[in-house]
Design a protein around this motif. Structure first.
Motif, PDB file in Angstrom:
ATOM      1  N   TYR A   1      44.422  27.719  47.759  1.00  0.00           N
ATOM      2  CA  TYR A   1      43.646  26.846  47.356  1.00  0.00           C
ATOM      3  C   TYR A   1      45.703  26.409  47.675  1.00  0.00           C
ATOM      4  O   TYR A   1      46.142  25.979  47.640  1.00  0.00           O
ATOM      5  N   MET A   2      46.815  27.785  47.256  1.00  0.00           N
ATOM      6  CA  MET A   2      47.835  27.625  46.788  1.00  0.00           C
ATOM      7  C   MET A   2      48.882  27.421  47.583  1.00  0.00           C
ATOM      8  O   MET A   2      49.774  26.581  48.161  1.00  0.00           O
ATOM      9  N   GLY A   3      48.454  28.275  49.427  1.00  0.00           N
ATOM     10  CA  GLY A   3      49.220  28.248  50.739  1.00  0.00           C
ATOM     11  C   GLY A   3      47.907  27.677  52.046  1.00  0.00           C
ATOM     12  O   GLY A   3      48.761  27.299  53.451  1.00  0.00           O
ATOM     13  N   ARG A   4      47.302  27.377  51.580  1.00  0.00           N
ATOM     14  CA  ARG A   4      45.940  27.350  52.642  1.00  0.00           C
ATOM     15  C   ARG A   4      46.087  28.318  53.661  1.00  0.00           C
ATOM     16  O   ARG A   4      46.043  26.963  54.994  1.00  0.00           O
ATOM     17  N   THR A   5      45.828  28.837  53.603  1.00  0.00           N
ATOM     18  CA  THR A   5      46.193  29.859  54.674  1.00  0.00           C
ATOM     19  C   THR A   5      45.072  31.272  54.663  1.00  0.00           C
ATOM     20  O   THR A   5      44.684  31.375  53.115  1.00  0.00           O
ATOM     21  N   ARG A   6      44.838  31.574  55.968  1.00  0.00           N
ATOM     22  CA  ARG A   6      44.061  32.537  56.081  1.00  0.00           C
ATOM     23  C   ARG A   6      44.338  33.928  55.167  1.00  0.00           C
ATOM     24  O   ARG A   6      45.399  34.198  55.652  1.00  0.00           O
ATOM     25  N   PRO A   7      43.244  34.481  54.206  1.00  0.00           N
ATOM     26  CA  PRO A   7      43.919  35.582  53.871  1.00  0.00           C
ATOM     27  C   PRO A   7      44.165  36.889  53.647  1.00  0.00           C
ATOM     28  O   PRO A   7      43.306  37.035  55.861  1.00  0.00           O
ATOM     29  N   THR A   8      44.878  37.689  53.995  1.00  0.00           N
ATOM     30  CA  THR A   8      44.987  39.106  55.340  1.00  0.00           C
ATOM     31  C   THR A   8      44.477  40.046  53.591  1.00  0.00           C
ATOM     32  O   THR A   8      44.401  41.270  54.675  1.00  0.00           O
ATOM     33  N   TRP A   9      44.033  40.101  52.492  1.00  0.00           N
ATOM     34  CA  TRP A   9      43.259  40.790  51.730  1.00  0.00           C
ATOM     35  C   TRP A   9      44.105  41.455  51.173  1.00  0.00           C
ATOM     36  O   TRP A   9      43.447  42.186  50.213  1.00  0.00           O
ATOM     37  N   ARG A  10      45.129  41.883  50.960  1.00  0.00           N
ATOM     38  CA  ARG A  10      46.435  42.042  49.901  1.00  0.00           C
ATOM     39  C   ARG A  10      45.772  41.928  48.572  1.00  0.00           C
ATOM     40  O   ARG A  10      46.032  42.860  48.352  1.00  0.00           O
ATOM     41  N   VAL A  11      45.839  40.964  48.217  1.00  0.00           N
ATOM     42  CA  VAL A  11      45.551  40.729  47.108  1.00  0.00           C
ATOM     43  C   VAL A  11      44.552  41.468  46.618  1.00  0.00           C
ATOM     44  O   VAL A  11      43.802  42.385  45.373  1.00  0.00           O
ATOM     45  N   THR A  12      42.734  41.612  47.609  1.00  0.00           N
ATOM     46  CA  THR A  12      42.065  42.017  47.686  1.00  0.00           C
ATOM     47  C   THR A  12      42.658  44.087  46.917  1.00  0.00           C
ATOM     48  O   THR A  12      41.292  44.268  46.041  1.00  0.00           O
ATOM     49  N   TRP A  13      43.300  44.695  47.642  1.00  0.00           N
ATOM     50  CA  TRP A  13      43.604  45.765  47.711  1.00  0.00           C
ATOM     51  C   TRP A  13      43.721  45.878  46.604  1.00  0.00           C
ATOM     52  O   TRP A  13      43.824  47.292  46.054  1.00  0.00           O
ATOM     53  N   PHE A  14      45.192  44.988  46.401  1.00  0.00           N
ATOM     54  CA  PHE A  14      45.525  45.137  45.025  1.00  0.00           C
ATOM     55  C   PHE A  14      44.824  46.033  43.837  1.00  0.00           C
ATOM     56  O   PHE A  14      45.159  46.411  42.804  1.00  0.00           O
ATOM     57  N   PHE A  15      43.827  45.093  43.071  1.00  0.00           N
ATOM     58  CA  PHE A  15      42.142  44.931  42.483  1.00  0.00           C
ATOM     59  C   PHE A  15      42.084  45.744  42.759  1.00  0.00           C
ATOM     60  O   PHE A  15      41.465  46.469  42.202  1.00  0.00           O
ATOM     61  N   LEU A  16      41.428  46.450  44.162  1.00  0.00           N
ATOM     62  CA  LEU A  16      40.804  47.459  44.311  1.00  0.00           C
ATOM     63  C   LEU A  16      41.959  48.454  44.416  1.00  0.00           C
ATOM     64  O   LEU A  16      41.009  49.398  43.129  1.00  0.00           O
ATOM     65  N   LEU A  17      42.657  48.525  44.393  1.00  0.00           N
ATOM     66  CA  LEU A  17      43.923  50.167  43.976  1.00  0.00           C
ATOM     67  C   LEU A  17      43.734  49.843  41.952  1.00  0.00           C
ATOM     68  O   LEU A  17      43.049  51.252  42.010  1.00  0.00           O
ATOM     69  N   HIS A  18      43.919  49.050  41.189  1.00  0.00           N
ATOM     70  CA  HIS A  18      43.955  49.452  40.236  1.00  0.00           C
ATOM     71  C   HIS A  18      42.241  49.718  39.314  1.00  0.00           C
ATOM     72  O   HIS A  18      42.251  50.303  38.485  1.00  0.00           O
ATOM     73  N   GLY A  19      40.758  48.318  40.003  1.00  0.00           N
ATOM     74  CA  GLY A  19      39.600  48.895  39.445  1.00  0.00           C
ATOM     75  C   GLY A  19      40.130  50.794  39.853  1.00  0.00           C
ATOM     76  O   GLY A  19      39.311  50.832  38.936  1.00  0.00           O
ATOM     77  N   VAL A  20      39.915  51.013  41.173  1.00  0.00           N
ATOM     78  CA  VAL A  20      40.054  52.557  40.660  1.00  0.00           C
ATOM     79  C   VAL A  20      40.771  53.266  39.580  1.00  0.00           C
ATOM     80  O   VAL A  20      39.705  54.444  39.429  1.00  0.00           O
ATOM     81  N   CYS A  21      42.124  53.160  40.153  1.00  0.00           N
ATOM     82  CA  CYS A  21      42.695  53.508  38.968  1.00  0.00           C
ATOM     83  C   CYS A  21      42.592  53.283  37.112  1.00  0.00           C
ATOM     84  O   CYS A  21      42.243  55.059  37.089  1.00  0.00           O
ATOM     85  N   LEU A  22      41.918  52.350  37.212  1.00  0.00           N
ATOM     86  CA  LEU A  22      41.354  52.069  36.058  1.00  0.00           C
ATOM     87  C   LEU A  22      40.207  52.720  35.977  1.00  0.00           C
ATOM     88  O   LEU A  22      39.689  53.743  34.586  1.00  0.00           O
ATOM     89  N   VAL A  23      38.898  53.251  36.743  1.00  0.00           N
ATOM     90  CA  VAL A  23      38.217  54.573  36.807  1.00  0.00           C
ATOM     91  C   VAL A  23      38.316  55.363  36.468  1.00  0.00           C
ATOM     92  O   VAL A  23      37.305  56.115  35.067  1.00  0.00           O
ATOM     93  N   VAL A  24      39.554  56.208  37.298  1.00  0.00           N
ATOM     94  CA  VAL A  24      40.353  57.465  37.392  1.00  0.00           C
ATOM     95  C   VAL A  24      40.619  58.088  35.665  1.00  0.00           C
ATOM     96  O   VAL A  24      39.951  58.550  35.496  1.00  0.00           O
ATOM     97  N   GLU A  25      41.040  56.673  35.243  1.00  0.00           N
ATOM     98  CA  GLU A  25      41.492  56.438  34.152  1.00  0.00           C
ATOM     99  C   GLU A  25      40.589  56.860  32.748  1.00  0.00           C
ATOM    100  O   GLU A  25      40.470  57.684  31.980  1.00  0.00           O
ATOM    101  N   VAL A  26      39.346  55.767  32.896  1.00  0.00           N
ATOM    102  CA  VAL A  26      38.249  56.213  32.215  1.00  0.00           C
ATOM    103  C   VAL A  26      37.942  57.512  32.226  1.00  0.00           C
ATOM    104  O   VAL A  26      36.933  57.941  30.981  1.00  0.00           O
ATOM    105  N   ILE A  27      37.589  58.285  32.992  1.00  0.00           N
ATOM    106  CA  ILE A  27      36.797  59.365  33.560  1.00  0.00           C
ATOM    107  C   ILE A  27      38.129  60.692  32.673  1.00  0.00           C
ATOM    108  O   ILE A  27      37.467  61.815  32.269  1.00  0.00           O
ATOM    109  N   VAL A  28      39.014  60.689  33.598  1.00  0.00           N
ATOM    110  CA  VAL A  28      40.453  61.591  32.341  1.00  0.00           C
ATOM    111  C   VAL A  28      39.984  61.294  30.702  1.00  0.00           C
ATOM    112  O   VAL A  28      39.969  62.324  30.008  1.00  0.00           O
ATOM    113  N   LYS A  29      39.891  59.895  30.129  1.00  0.00           N
ATOM    114  CA  LYS A  29      40.268  59.832  28.588  1.00  0.00           C
ATOM    115  C   LYS A  29      38.692  60.570  27.943  1.00  0.00           C
ATOM    116  O   LYS A  29      38.954  61.272  26.975  1.00  0.00           O
TER     117      LYS A  29
END
Length: 366
Positions: free
Chosen positions: A266-294
């Motif tokens: 909506y912001m730019g009317r440009t096709r996604p490069t999926w870098r934003v998706t990788w940002f959230f996947l990275l944080h999701g995986v790191c959060l899962v690791v954090e939960v396991i470590v805790k």
């Protein structure tokens, strides 16, 4: 810009984007009113889903009618994300919209604004200190945001990395101020106390703390019943209760990633490069690791609070500068934002000049 009287200035400002903005929100309120009355006579589940489906589709299309950064992206967030997810909860008689005692105005506010009404309070129950603190906090962030905008005038003399860091704080301060204004308007109109949308994310001590309790709390509340809880319930049967939270967390971050990709479209009317998706996947995986470590270390070992905050905020900013912010710059959001600030400033100046030079003002002076 040539000199105009009050009437011509208002017509000039109302043309184009503002006119479309008004039309979009009239469509939103009419659609939500339809859902309000239909929800009272149609049973939950598939029957309610079928009659709400046209509205959900419409809310995905309406943001395409707006092209400005502030009006368009804010509207997209409110209706394509929050409203649709709240309607999905309402379809199954869950969430804030399922309260049968809600009046139509409250239903409309809850459905399309990032607020959560806690209930009426008597004057003796209200905490003025809390309100004063919140107002002061918002005012400080407003001053900081204005200072950063002014600082951009000297961007050619500042290292690009510093400018990118300023952009990160700019996004946070702008979001909090916009949502605080919305919450204040809703408080005045509805006469109810509203929970904050942000809870000082710069003080987070873990990723779980940042994403679950401090950053954009209303999004967390919509994703939890619509994504996390159904996936968790399903995962309990397959993996057991101990491991069930892990796929539920990942699923929640995946859905959040896809919704952010939609907002960026909506912001730019440009096709996604999926870098934003990788940002959230990275944080999701790191959060899962954090939960396991805790779960492994429990309370036997814990980082000092200050160090934990530095590491968490630093990780969010570094990964944001790497994966998130470049996508925002690709849409030229920074340039368009400055253009809109300049247009707003020109509009205010025109209105001020028109007021000063109006016949009524001249008569008053005489």
């Amino acid at each position: 810009m040539e000199k105009r009287d009050i009437k011509s200035v208002i017509i000039y400002w109302m043309d184009g984007e503002i006119s479309n903005f008004i039309k979009v929100w009239i469509s939103v309120y009419i659609s939500l009113s339809y859902c309000y009355f239909a929800g009272k006579i149609v049973q939950k589940g598939m029957p309610r889903f079928l009659i709400f489906l046209p509205v959900i589709c419409l809310f995905l299309i309406l943001p395409l009618k707006l092209h400005s950064l502030h009006l368009g992206v804010t509207t997209a967030f409110f209706i394509a994300w929050l409203s649709n997810f709240k309607l999905l909860m309402f379809i199954f008689d869950k969430g804030p919209l399922s309260d049968p005692s809600l009046s139509l105005p409250r239903f409309l506010a809850l459905a399309c604004l990032p607020i959560r009404i806690q209930g009426q309070k008597s004057s003796s129950q209200k905490s003025p200190k809390k309100g004063q603190k919140s107002t002061l906090n918002c005012a400080i962030k407003g001053v900081l945001l204005a200072s950063m905008i002014k600082l951009y005038d000297y961007s050619d003399q500042i290292h690009p990395f510093i400018i990118w860091i300023l952009y990160c704080f700019h996004i946070y301060f702008a979001l909090e101020i916009i949502l605080a204004i919305v919450a204040t308007m809703a408080r005045v109109l509805l006469g109810a106390e509203l929970e904050p949308t942000f809870n000082e994310p710069l003080l987070s001590t873990s990723l779980q703390d940042f994403w679950g309790r401090r950053w954009n709390i209303m999004v967390t509340r919509t994703l939890r019943p619509t994504v996390y809880e159904p996936v968790h319930k399903f995962s309990v049967k397959l993996l057991g209760r101990k491991l069930a939270p892990l796929p539920a967390v990942l699923a929640t971050f995946i859905v959040s990633a896809l919704m952010h990709e939609l907002i960026f479209y909506y912001m730019g009317r440009t096709r996604p490069t999926w870098r934003v998706t990788w940002f959230f996947l990275l944080h999701g995986v790191c959060l899962v690791v954090e939960v396991i470590v805790k779960k492994v270390v429990k309370d036997r070992w814990r980082l000092p609070r200050f160090l934990a905050t530095v590491l968490v905020v630093g990780f969010v900013m570094v990964t944001g500068l790497w994966l998130f912010l470049p996508e925002m710059l690709r849409t030229k959001a920074d340039l368009r934002g400055f253009e809109e600030y300049a247009a707003l400033g020109a509009f205010v100046k025109d209105v001020t000049r028109a007021l000063v030079s109006s016949p009524l003002t001249n008569v008053t002076r005489i």
